[in-house]
Design a protein around this motif. Structure first.
Motif, PDB file in Angstrom:
ATOM      1  N   ILE A 110       0.840  -1.202   0.000  1.00 19.62           N
ATOM      2  CA  ILE A 110       0.000   0.000   0.000  1.00 19.62           C
ATOM      3  C   ILE A 110       0.869   1.245   0.000  1.00 19.62           C
ATOM      4  CG2 ILE A 110      -1.656   1.334   1.386  1.00 19.62           C
ATOM      5  CD1 ILE A 110      -2.714  -1.386   2.398  1.00 19.62           C
ATOM      6  N   ALA A 111       0.475   2.205  -0.811  1.00 13.80           N
ATOM      7  CA  ALA A 111       1.235   3.454  -0.950  1.00 13.80           C
ATOM      8  C   ALA A 111       0.953   4.380   0.234  1.00 13.80           C
ATOM      9  CB  ALA A 111       0.890   4.143  -2.261  1.00 13.80           C
ATOM     10  N   CYS A 112       1.534   4.052   1.370  1.00 10.60           N
ATOM     11  CA  CYS A 112       1.465   4.896   2.559  1.00 10.60           C
ATOM     12  C   CYS A 112       2.549   4.426   3.518  1.00 10.60           C
ATOM     13  CB  CYS A 112       0.093   4.803   3.234  1.00 10.60           C
ATOM     14  SG  CYS A 112      -0.057   5.825   4.726  1.00 10.60           S
ATOM     15  N   GLY A 113       3.330   5.367   4.031  1.00  7.69           N
ATOM     16  CA  GLY A 113       4.382   5.004   4.971  1.00  7.69           C
ATOM     17  C   GLY A 113       4.582   6.078   6.004  1.00  7.69           C
ATOM     18  N   TYR A 114       5.664   5.950   6.758  1.00  9.87           N
ATOM     19  CA  TYR A 114       5.848   6.912   7.852  1.00  9.87           C
ATOM     20  C   TYR A 114       6.166   8.307   7.350  1.00  9.87           C
ATOM     21  CZ  TYR A 114      10.900   5.711   7.547  1.00  9.87           C
ATOM     22  OH  TYR A 114      12.202   5.481   7.132  1.00  9.87           O
ATOM     23  N   ALA A 115       6.654   8.451   6.111  1.00  4.74           N
ATOM     24  CA  ALA A 115       6.870   9.787   5.554  1.00  4.74           C
ATOM     25  C   ALA A 115       5.552  10.480   5.224  1.00  4.74           C
ATOM     26  CB  ALA A 115       7.748   9.723   4.306  1.00  4.74           C
TER      27      ALA A 115
END
Length: 371
Positions: free
Chosen positions: A279-284
């Protein structure tokens, strides 16, 4: 939203802000505190929801409460003509002229601010609305009860219009009514015989301590549909709606065999053949890096959707979920990281933090859409 979280950008992540949810939550505050006026607290860019959305959605509030004069300037420049409360007052004496020009109400919490206001009054300036803050046990900002009445009389002599204010340290602990009652008793004893409206209750007090509301309430987190305690179950009775929905998409799928590990450090090991959604979501993007295995993510699955658990460590730009219960999920399937289907408090609890932090920490690189 269709098949894409946001078809106008390359990377499919979007924070959507729902104005009807904002309005609903403000209405719930009015129902819970019908005799009180409302300061809608919009500090920290409206808890990460952006000032524009708050102004458009919460315009029926009695006033906005925020932190500094630059935010007050923004509100005035965008048409807000109602009251504005600076929750920490002024940070420097030279801000007084601007605060006066902006017609701001000021919290006064220390002797230095009282000195500034006395000097300002001596120059012949007209009085400002003041919320004199008492430290009844929070031991953060505010004058101790022994100094409060002297401060009141100093400001009263300088012809300021004074309101009485305090802040509860444990209102979010539902079972600590005696602690709230103790602070309230100190407050009431100290202001006895002193004129002026009162401001006591934050979101937690509005929800669970309605004997301690005051003339002005100060709802913050409940306006955004999250819980003061960090536990979603604690606010189900209040029927609040999530204002922010953080969406993205599956951008890849990996087929794992038993024994394969996932991501940095190989924290999760597959116990059988399984599909993993990337999934295109991370801590950044503001998603918590320390989210544990099992943290819920809603995944569209054909004509329906299902909650799938995170597996493996969240990285800078992506996270990974177990798709064994979403057999129809594919590349391009929409996911909700938090919102209506996955309360932000549940994500926060699985990350050893609170919903406040996650909402405020959504990164600038995440596009925002006001709906």
């Amino acid at each position: 939203m269709g098949a894409s979280a946001n078809s106008l950008i390359n990377r499919p992540i979007l924070a959507s802000i729902h104005t009807q949810a904002f309005q609903h939550n403000l209405n719930r505050v009015r129902e819970l505190a019908p005799e009180s006026k409302i300061w809608a607290v919009i500090k920290a860019r409206a808890y990460g929801h952006c000032f524009e959305a708050a102004l458009n959605s919460l315009a029926s509030t009695d006033g906005f409460a925020l932190l500094d004069t630059q935010d007050a300037v923004w509100l005035r420049e965008h048409g807000w003509q109602g009251r504005i409360l600076l929750l920490e007052g002024l940070f420097h004496e030279n801000e007084l002229d601007l605060a006066k020009e902006l017609h701001c109400d000021l919290v006064v919490h220390c002797e230095a601010q009282i000195d500034w206001l006395e000097r300002y009054a001596d120059k012949g300036h007209k009085p400002i609305n003041v919320f004199l803050k008492m430290n009844t046990g929070m031991n953060r900002l505010g004058l101790k009860p022994t100094a409060y009445r002297i401060a009141y009389h100093r400001l009263h002599s300088a012809r300021y219009r004074i309101h009485h204010m305090t802040h509860f340290a444990n209102a979010d602990h539902i079972d600590q009514q005696p602690t709230v009652s103790g602070q309230l008793e100190v407050f009431n004893q100290t202001i006895e015989g002193l004129e002026g409206p009162t401001s006591l209750a934050n979101s937690a007090a509005i929800l669970w301590h309605r004997n301690a509301l005051g003339d002005w309430v100060r709802p913050g987190i409940m306006l955004y549909g999250a819980s003061p305690t960090g536990l979603y179950a604690d606010i189900e009775h209040a029927h609040l709606n999530a204002v922010m929905q953080l969406h993205s998409e599956i951008i890849d799928i990996q087929e794992l065999q038993a024994g394969d590990r996932i991501g940095y450090g190989g924290r999760y090991q597959a116990t059988e053949v399984m599909r993993i959604g990337i999934i295109a979501c991370g801590y950044a993007d503001g998603y918590p890096r320390h989210a544990k295995d099992g943290t819920p993510v809603w995944v569209s699955n054909g004509n329906d959707g299902v909650v799938c658990p995170i597996v493996g460590r969240v990285s800078m730009d992506v996270l990974t979920v177990d798709l064994r219960h979403a057999p129809e999920a594919k590349i391009g399937s929409v996911v909700e990281l938090w919102g209506d289907r996955v309360p932000v408090d549940q994500v926060a609890q699985m990350s050893d933090t609170i919903g406040y932090e996650l909402l405020c920490a959504v990164a600038p690189r995440v596009p925002v859409k006001i709906i």
